[in-house]
Scaffold this motif. Structure first.
Motif, PDB file in Angstrom:
ATOM      1  N   VAL A   1       0.849  -1.196   0.000  1.00 42.36           N
ATOM      2  CA  VAL A   1       0.000   0.000   0.000  1.00 42.36           C
ATOM      3  C   VAL A   1       0.885   1.247   0.000  1.00 42.36           C
ATOM      4  N   PRO A   2       0.773   2.084  -1.040  1.00 43.24           N
ATOM      5  CA  PRO A   2       1.577   3.308  -1.085  1.00 43.24           C
ATOM      6  C   PRO A   2       0.909   4.401  -0.221  1.00 43.24           C
ATOM      7  N   LEU A   3       1.279   4.441   1.041  1.00 41.58           N
ATOM      8  CA  LEU A   3       0.594   5.341   1.967  1.00 41.58           C
ATOM      9  C   LEU A   3       0.817   6.817   1.651  1.00 41.58           C
ATOM     10  N   GLU A   4       1.827   7.113   0.842  1.00 42.56           N
ATOM     11  CA  GLU A   4       1.979   8.506   0.399  1.00 42.56           C
ATOM     12  C   GLU A   4       0.807   8.905  -0.505  1.00 42.56           C
ATOM     13  N   LYS A   5       0.082   7.918  -0.994  1.00 44.60           N
ATOM     14  CA  LYS A   5      -1.128   8.137  -1.804  1.00 44.60           C
ATOM     15  C   LYS A   5      -2.367   7.782  -0.975  1.00 44.60           C
ATOM     16  N   GLY A   6      -2.259   7.869   0.332  1.00 44.25           N
ATOM     17  CA  GLY A   6      -3.312   7.439   1.243  1.00 44.25           C
ATOM     18  C   GLY A   6      -4.652   8.104   1.050  1.00 44.25           C
ATOM     19  N   ASP A   7      -4.672   9.336   0.564  1.00 40.53           N
ATOM     20  CA  ASP A   7      -5.932  10.047   0.345  1.00 40.53           C
ATOM     21  C   ASP A   7      -6.464   9.873  -1.064  1.00 40.53           C
TER      22      ASP A   7
ATOM     23  N   LYS B   1     -10.951   5.844   0.397  1.00 43.48           N
ATOM     24  CA  LYS B   1      -9.573   6.299   0.204  1.00 43.48           C
ATOM     25  C   LYS B   1      -8.609   5.130   0.462  1.00 43.48           C
ATOM     26  N   MET B   2      -7.459   5.174  -0.189  1.00 41.52           N
ATOM     27  CA  MET B   2      -6.463   4.099  -0.111  1.00 41.52           C
ATOM     28  C   MET B   2      -6.115   3.729   1.340  1.00 41.52           C
ATOM     29  N   LYS B   3      -5.809   4.706   2.165  1.00 42.55           N
ATOM     30  CA  LYS B   3      -5.400   4.425   3.541  1.00 42.55           C
ATOM     31  C   LYS B   3      -6.543   3.789   4.329  1.00 42.55           C
ATOM     32  N   ALA B   4      -7.746   4.306   4.167  1.00 41.94           N
ATOM     33  CA  ALA B   4      -8.904   3.756   4.879  1.00 41.94           C
ATOM     34  C   ALA B   4      -9.184   2.324   4.427  1.00 41.94           C
ATOM     35  N   LEU B   5      -9.033   2.070   3.137  1.00 44.95           N
ATOM     36  CA  LEU B   5      -9.247   0.720   2.619  1.00 44.95           C
ATOM     37  C   LEU B   5      -8.220  -0.240   3.213  1.00 44.95           C
ATOM     38  N   GLY B   6      -6.966   0.170   3.252  1.00 45.23           N
ATOM     39  CA  GLY B   6      -5.927  -0.675   3.836  1.00 45.23           C
ATOM     40  C   GLY B   6      -6.188  -0.983   5.297  1.00 45.23           C
ATOM     41  N   SER B   7      -6.589   0.017   6.071  1.00 42.97           N
ATOM     42  CA  SER B   7      -6.842  -0.230   7.496  1.00 42.97           C
ATOM     43  C   SER B   7      -8.090  -1.096   7.682  1.00 42.97           C
ATOM     44  N   HIS B   8      -9.082  -0.913   6.817  1.00 45.53           N
ATOM     45  CA  HIS B   8     -10.280  -1.757   6.907  1.00 45.53           C
ATOM     46  C   HIS B   8      -9.929  -3.224   6.650  1.00 45.53           C
ATOM     47  N   ILE B   9      -9.116  -3.463   5.644  1.00 47.14           N
ATOM     48  CA  ILE B   9      -8.680  -4.840   5.350  1.00 47.14           C
ATOM     49  C   ILE B   9      -7.925  -5.414   6.553  1.00 47.14           C
ATOM     50  N   ALA B  10      -7.072  -4.614   7.147  1.00 41.53           N
ATOM     51  CA  ALA B  10      -6.264  -5.085   8.279  1.00 41.53           C
ATOM     52  C   ALA B  10      -7.111  -5.409   9.505  1.00 41.53           C
ATOM     53  N   GLU B  11      -8.232  -4.737   9.659  1.00 44.39           N
ATOM     54  CA  GLU B  11      -9.041  -4.966  10.852  1.00 44.39           C
ATOM     55  C   GLU B  11     -10.145  -6.016  10.649  1.00 44.39           C
ATOM     56  N   LEU B  12     -10.399  -6.424   9.424  1.00 38.10           N
ATOM     57  CA  LEU B  12     -11.488  -7.372   9.179  1.00 38.10           C
ATOM     58  C   LEU B  12     -11.388  -8.689   9.954  1.00 38.10           C
TER      59      LEU B  12
ATOM     60  N   LEU C   1      -3.316   3.158 -10.242  1.00 44.15           N
ATOM     61  CA  LEU C   1      -2.180   4.042  -9.942  1.00 44.15           C
ATOM     62  C   LEU C   1      -1.017   3.773 -10.888  1.00 44.15           C
ATOM     63  N   LYS C   2      -0.738   2.509 -11.143  1.00 42.93           N
ATOM     64  CA  LYS C   2       0.351   2.145 -12.059  1.00 42.93           C
ATOM     65  C   LYS C   2       0.060   2.676 -13.460  1.00 42.93           C
ATOM     66  N   ALA C   3      -1.174   2.530 -13.918  1.00 46.07           N
ATOM     67  CA  ALA C   3      -1.546   3.027 -15.243  1.00 46.07           C
ATOM     68  C   ALA C   3      -1.408   4.542 -15.308  1.00 46.07           C
ATOM     69  N   MET C   4      -1.781   5.223 -14.231  1.00 44.42           N
ATOM     70  CA  MET C   4      -1.648   6.686 -14.204  1.00 44.42           C
ATOM     71  C   MET C   4      -0.177   7.085 -14.267  1.00 44.42           C
ATOM     72  N   GLN C   5       0.674   6.363 -13.543  1.00 42.45           N
ATOM     73  CA  GLN C   5       2.107   6.659 -13.553  1.00 42.45           C
ATOM     74  C   GLN C   5       2.691   6.426 -14.937  1.00 42.45           C
ATOM     75  N   ASN C   6       2.307   5.342 -15.581  1.00 42.51           N
ATOM     76  CA  ASN C   6       2.807   5.047 -16.926  1.00 42.51           C
ATOM     77  C   ASN C   6       2.332   6.084 -17.924  1.00 42.51           C
ATOM     78  N   LYS C   7       1.107   6.546 -17.791  1.00 41.84           N
ATOM     79  CA  LYS C   7       0.570   7.577 -18.674  1.00 41.84           C
ATOM     80  C   LYS C   7       1.363   8.873 -18.499  1.00 41.84           C
ATOM     81  N   ASP C   8       1.646   9.225 -17.233  1.00 40.82           N
ATOM     82  CA  ASP C   8       2.430  10.434 -16.962  1.00 40.82           C
ATOM     83  C   ASP C   8       3.823  10.332 -17.570  1.00 40.82           C
ATOM     84  N   ARG C   9       4.449   9.167 -17.458  1.00 37.83           N
ATOM     85  CA  ARG C   9       5.793   8.969 -18.031  1.00 37.83           C
ATOM     86  C   ARG C   9       5.753   9.095 -19.542  1.00 37.83           C
ATOM     87  N   PHE C  10       4.732   8.515 -20.153  1.00 39.61           N
ATOM     88  CA  PHE C  10       4.582   8.574 -21.597  1.00 39.61           C
ATOM     89  C   PHE C  10       4.449  10.034 -22.068  1.00 39.61           C
TER      90      PHE C  10
END
Length: 161
Positions: free
Chosen positions: A25-31, A40-51, A148-157
């Motif tokens: 989980v890239p927590l720098e992208k948590g929001d 949001k990414m961070k909330a989803l990660g914590s929800h998975i961890a607490e399930l 996120l990976k697709a967005m990063q690749n698009k930005d690089r392109f």
């Protein structure tokens, strides 16, 4: 057939996969979320961890009413925090399963928001729902990773044009 042993085995199997996801989980992208209605990414990660802790909830209560106990994501700041939350949840689940008796799984359990009933199940079914939710939300997190990976690749392109 020992239902408790089977659930413990499944819990450990799910935990292995969940640990791998939570380390990524890239927590720098948590929001970040792929859509305004998405968690949001961070909330989803914590929800998975607490399930996994929902297993204890199912075995030690008769219901969860979001009207009186609204969901609040656990705040995490690092992948280590996510993993610690997961381990705490797993420990609660394992202890609760080890303390359970076969007859505990047949008791009625409700998930509600006030008068709106979301699930009227047995304790066993609620435990199965917690496993299903873990799998569902991990898959959701995987979609986040790919977007996120697709967005990063698009930005690089675009940068290389």
């Amino acid at each position: 057939m020992n239902i408790i042993k089977l659930l413990l085995t499944e819990l450990e199997s799910e935990a292995q996969t969940t640990r791998k996801f939570l380390t990524l989980v890239p927590l720098e992208k948590g929001d970040w979320a792929p859509h305004e209605k998405s968690m949001k990414m961070k909330a989803l990660g914590s929800h998975i961890a607490e399930l996994p802790a929902w297993i204890k909830l199912a075995l030690t209560t008769d219901e969860l009413d979001f009207a009186t106990a609204p969901y609040e994501p656990v705040q995490v700041e690092s992948n280590d925090d996510l993993l610690s939350l997961l381990e705490k949840s797993l420990e609660e689940a394992i202890t609760s399963l080890n303390d359970a008796k076969d007859e505990d799984f047949d008791k009625r359990w409700l998930l509600r928001t006030g008068e709106t009933i979301h699930a009227d199940t047995s304790v066993y079914e609620m435990i199965r729902i917690s496993f299903s939710q873990t799998t569902h939300h991990r898959a959701q997190l995987g979609v986040y990773f790919r977007k996120l990976k697709a967005m990063q690749n698009k930005d690089r392109f675009q940068i290389h044009l």
